[in-house]
Enzyme design. Structure first.
Site, PDB file in Angstrom:
ATOM      1  N   LYS A 173       1.980   0.314  -5.427  1.00 40.47           N
ATOM      2  CA  LYS A 173       2.984   0.952  -4.482  1.00 40.47           C
ATOM      3  C   LYS A 173       3.729   0.040  -3.430  1.00 40.47           C
ATOM      4  O   LYS A 173       3.166  -0.783  -2.704  1.00 40.47           O
ATOM      5  CB  LYS A 173       2.330   2.046  -3.410  1.00 40.47           C
ATOM      6  N   GLY A 226      -0.433  -7.120   3.666  1.00 42.57           N
ATOM      7  CA  GLY A 226       0.119  -6.203   4.681  1.00 42.57           C
ATOM      8  C   GLY A 226      -0.607  -6.387   6.006  1.00 42.57           C
ATOM      9  O   GLY A 226      -1.096  -7.694   6.147  1.00 42.57           O
ATOM     10  N   SER A 227      -0.395  -5.532   6.940  1.00 45.31           N
ATOM     11  CA  SER A 227      -0.785  -5.745   8.064  1.00 45.31           C
ATOM     12  C   SER A 227      -2.226  -5.702   8.315  1.00 45.31           C
ATOM     13  O   SER A 227      -2.973  -5.087   7.431  1.00 45.31           O
ATOM     14  CB  SER A 227      -0.161  -4.821   9.239  1.00 45.31           C
ATOM     15  N   THR A 228      -2.972  -6.375   9.243  1.00 46.06           N
ATOM     16  CA  THR A 228      -4.302  -6.441   9.371  1.00 46.06           C
ATOM     17  C   THR A 228      -4.736  -4.861   9.762  1.00 46.06           C
ATOM     18  O   THR A 228      -6.081  -4.500   9.273  1.00 46.06           O
ATOM     19  CB  THR A 228      -4.692  -7.069  10.583  1.00 46.06           C
ATOM     20  N   GLY A 231      -4.626  -3.263   6.561  1.00 47.20           N
ATOM     21  CA  GLY A 231      -5.950  -3.779   5.628  1.00 47.20           C
ATOM     22  C   GLY A 231      -7.285  -3.252   5.972  1.00 47.20           C
ATOM     23  O   GLY A 231      -8.206  -3.166   5.214  1.00 47.20           O
ATOM     24  N   GLU A 248      -4.678  -9.493   1.657  1.00 45.61           N
ATOM     25  CA  GLU A 248      -3.975 -10.756   2.418  1.00 45.61           C
ATOM     26  C   GLU A 248      -3.402 -10.088   3.709  1.00 45.61           C
ATOM     27  O   GLU A 248      -2.321  -9.326   3.277  1.00 45.61           O
ATOM     28  CB  GLU A 248      -2.743 -11.003   1.406  1.00 45.61           C
ATOM     29  N   CYS A 282       4.231 -14.133   6.329  1.00 45.95           N
ATOM     30  CA  CYS A 282       2.735 -13.983   7.024  1.00 45.95           C
ATOM     31  C   CYS A 282       2.279 -15.277   7.401  1.00 45.95           C
ATOM     32  O   CYS A 282       1.357 -15.410   8.325  1.00 45.95           O
ATOM     33  CB  CYS A 282       1.986 -13.310   6.078  1.00 45.95           C
ATOM     34  N   GLU A 381       0.736 -11.379  16.285  1.00 46.94           N
ATOM     35  CA  GLU A 381       2.027 -11.635  14.959  1.00 46.94           C
ATOM     36  C   GLU A 381       3.364 -10.778  15.441  1.00 46.94           C
ATOM     37  O   GLU A 381       2.985  -9.471  15.781  1.00 46.94           O
ATOM     38  CB  GLU A 381       1.570 -11.131  13.889  1.00 46.94           C
TER      39      GLU A 381
END
Ligand code: NAP
Ligand code: MG
Length: 485
Positions: A173, A226-228, A231, A248, A282, A381
């Site tokens: 996706k 993607g984002s933490t 994640g 990641e 990133c 970030e």
């Protein structure tokens, strides 16, 4: 406007609803994509599950799977300009970057894993004369992959390359803000000879389609970039069935400039680190930590060079910085800049939207000379072209500042003393430490995060291992059958 469907079990399928993708430079929608429902996602997982359990792909000799991957790489290379144009239209990144970084890196990633899979070996482990103990690597099974919008084709290929080479089947996706090149990969793989069901590409919202993928207990491994924040959801979902999981995630990577650094080299490298892909990267350099003795000199040089960066139409070959991905994201970046100003941060250059560009989600290359260490700009970030510079005194203070973050994706150290650079590299808690360079990621070397920047590694042999299980096969060869009772 072209309408793209869902690629499931080797066929394009319609969906009930669609969503547009916007070109961030023109602010116009230019293509439509299927908005998959949870049922669509379940159909895709069924296809991948069936292709794994009964299809030819997992059992095919590694050499043949490798050939399909390398053919896909060659076909992608033939269509390089078309993919570069599509990536730039969808993300706003300069065409110069799409042509020189994104598409070649995606090609190389497929090619690399297409070659590497033939070199995967097991071990024969000495366990005495009565048995032969041998390990083999097998695919994990069905992989659910979710990718972000900043390097769509690269990050898709860094998952598909190793996952498919190892014999897994995949449901992928892509991010809704930039799904085009990932959807275009479907035909590349089909033409390369990948059997139906081995790769399924499902567009749709993270909330519905993405969540349905995470919640499907038939998935053996989740692989997320993607984002933490998301994640964490992916990791939580994988724990329910003790699924395999690779993450990641985000970063707040420092560029540490020692007093003896070659400042010219540091300025060029740090600007590339901070502003490549509009800073939507990133592992971007998002904090310069500089020895106070060279701060003024460094900032003056950074500002002089940053002012020369060509911001504008991403289709112009001279452009080195395009618009951000969306209006919302531009506004969030501008808000972070505004907060840092309010908190007493000093803007050394940029700080707003560039003049003379009437359309597009542009933000000027922005440098702050000193920001409060509590500010969001220093801590979080921001994912835009914004670089805070903060002074420290002495190497110990610089290392402590570099590690003062929940992230641990990357860091760079700038010094003429390479031995000292190596010593400091070992004290920085990050998955990649560059010395006198920033933002270089090689397909054949491991990449990933310490701490909250992720779990596991992509790229390199480690990136292939992440899509395999080790099986240990023990064969009894003694002349007498084994007896215990
Ligand atoms: P994001 O919001 O986490 O989205 C990433 C992907 O997750 C998108 O495909 C998104 O779908 C999907 N998603 C969202 N919610 C979901 C859910 N509940 N279940 C399943 N999937 C869900 O991140 P982003 O804004 O696209 O990307 C920026 C972030 O990615 C930054 O933090 C950056 O550091 C990180 N990043 C890390 C690396 C790395 O290698 N470490 C590389 C690139 C980017 P929708 O698009 O439909 O929302
Ligand atoms: Mg787009």
């Amino acid at each position: 406007m072209h309408r793209h469907g869902l690629f499931i079990d080797g066929q394009w399928r319609e969906s009930r609803a669609h969503f547009p993708s916007i070109n961030p430079a023109t602010e116009e929608p230019f293509a439509e994509f299927a908005a998959a429902t949870a049922e669509d996602m379940a159909t895709a997982v069924t296809a991948a599950r069936t292709a794994f359990d009964t299809g030819p792909w997992p059992g095919m000799p590694a050499a043949e799977r490798g050939r399909v991957l390398r053919t896909a790489a060659a076909l992608l290379k033939l269509r390089a300009e078309e993919f570069a144009q599509a990536e730039t239209a969808d993300t706003g990144k300069p065409i110069f970057e799409s042509r020189s970084i994104d598409v070649p890196t995606a090609v190389d990633s497929l090619d690399y894993y297409g070659c590497l899979i033939r070199g995967v070996e097991g071990a024969a482990i000495p366990v005495g004369d009565a048995a032969i103990d041998a390990t083999v690597r097998e695919p994990v099974g069905v992989v659910g992959a979710v990718t972000p919008w900043n390097f769509p084709v690269v990050l898709a290929c860094r998952k598909l390359g190793p996952a498919l080479a190892a014999g897994n089947t995949v449901v992928l996706k892509p991010a809704s803000l930039a799904p085009l090149t990932t959807v275009m990969l479907a035909d590349v793989f089909a033409e390369a000879g990948l059997p139906p069901g081995a790769l399924n590409i499902v567009t749709g919202s993270g909330r519905e389609a993405g969540q349905a993928l995470l919640d499907d207990s038939r998935i053996d491994k989740l692989s997320f970039t993607g984002s933490t924040a998301v994640g964490r959801e992916v990791l939580a979902a994988s724990t329910r069935s003790i699924g395999r999981c690779s993450l990641e995630l985000g970063g707040k990577s420092p560029a540490v400039v020692l007093a003896d650094a070659d400042l010219d080299a540091a300025v060029e490298g740090i600007l590339f680190g901070a502003f490549l892909n509009q800073g939507e990267c990133c592992c971007a350099a998002t904090r310069v930590l500089v020895d106070g003795r060279v701060q003024d000199d460094l900032v003056a040089r950074l500002v002089a060079r940053a002012k020369k960066i060509h911001v504008g139409d991403p289709l112009d070959e001279k452009t080195r910085m395009g618009p951000l991905i969306s209006a919302d994201h531009r506004d969030a970046v501008l808000a972070a800049i505004g907060e840092a100003k309010q908190a007493g941060g000093r803007v050394a250059c940029g700080g707003g939207m560039p003049r003379g560009l009437s359309r597009g989600y542009y933000v000027e290359p922005t440098i702050f000379d000193d920001v409060p260490s509590k500010s969001r700009l220093y801590r979080e970030e921001i994912f835009g072209p914004v670089l805070p510079v903060t002074p420290f005194v002495g190497d110990d203070a610089l290392v402590a500042a570099a590690n003062d973050t929940p992230y641990g994706l990357a860091a760079s150290i700038w010094t003429r003393d390479l031995a000292k650079g190596r010593r400091l590299a070992s004290r920085i808690r990050a998955g990649t430490v560059w010395i006198n360079i920033h933002n270089f990621v090689f397909n054949n070397a491991p990449y990933g995060g310490f701490k909250q920047s992720g779990l596991g590694r992509e790229c390199g042999p480690e990136g292939l291992d992440a899509y395999t299980e080790i099986k240990n096969i023990i064969t009894w060869i003694a002349p007498q059958p084994f007896r215990w009772y």
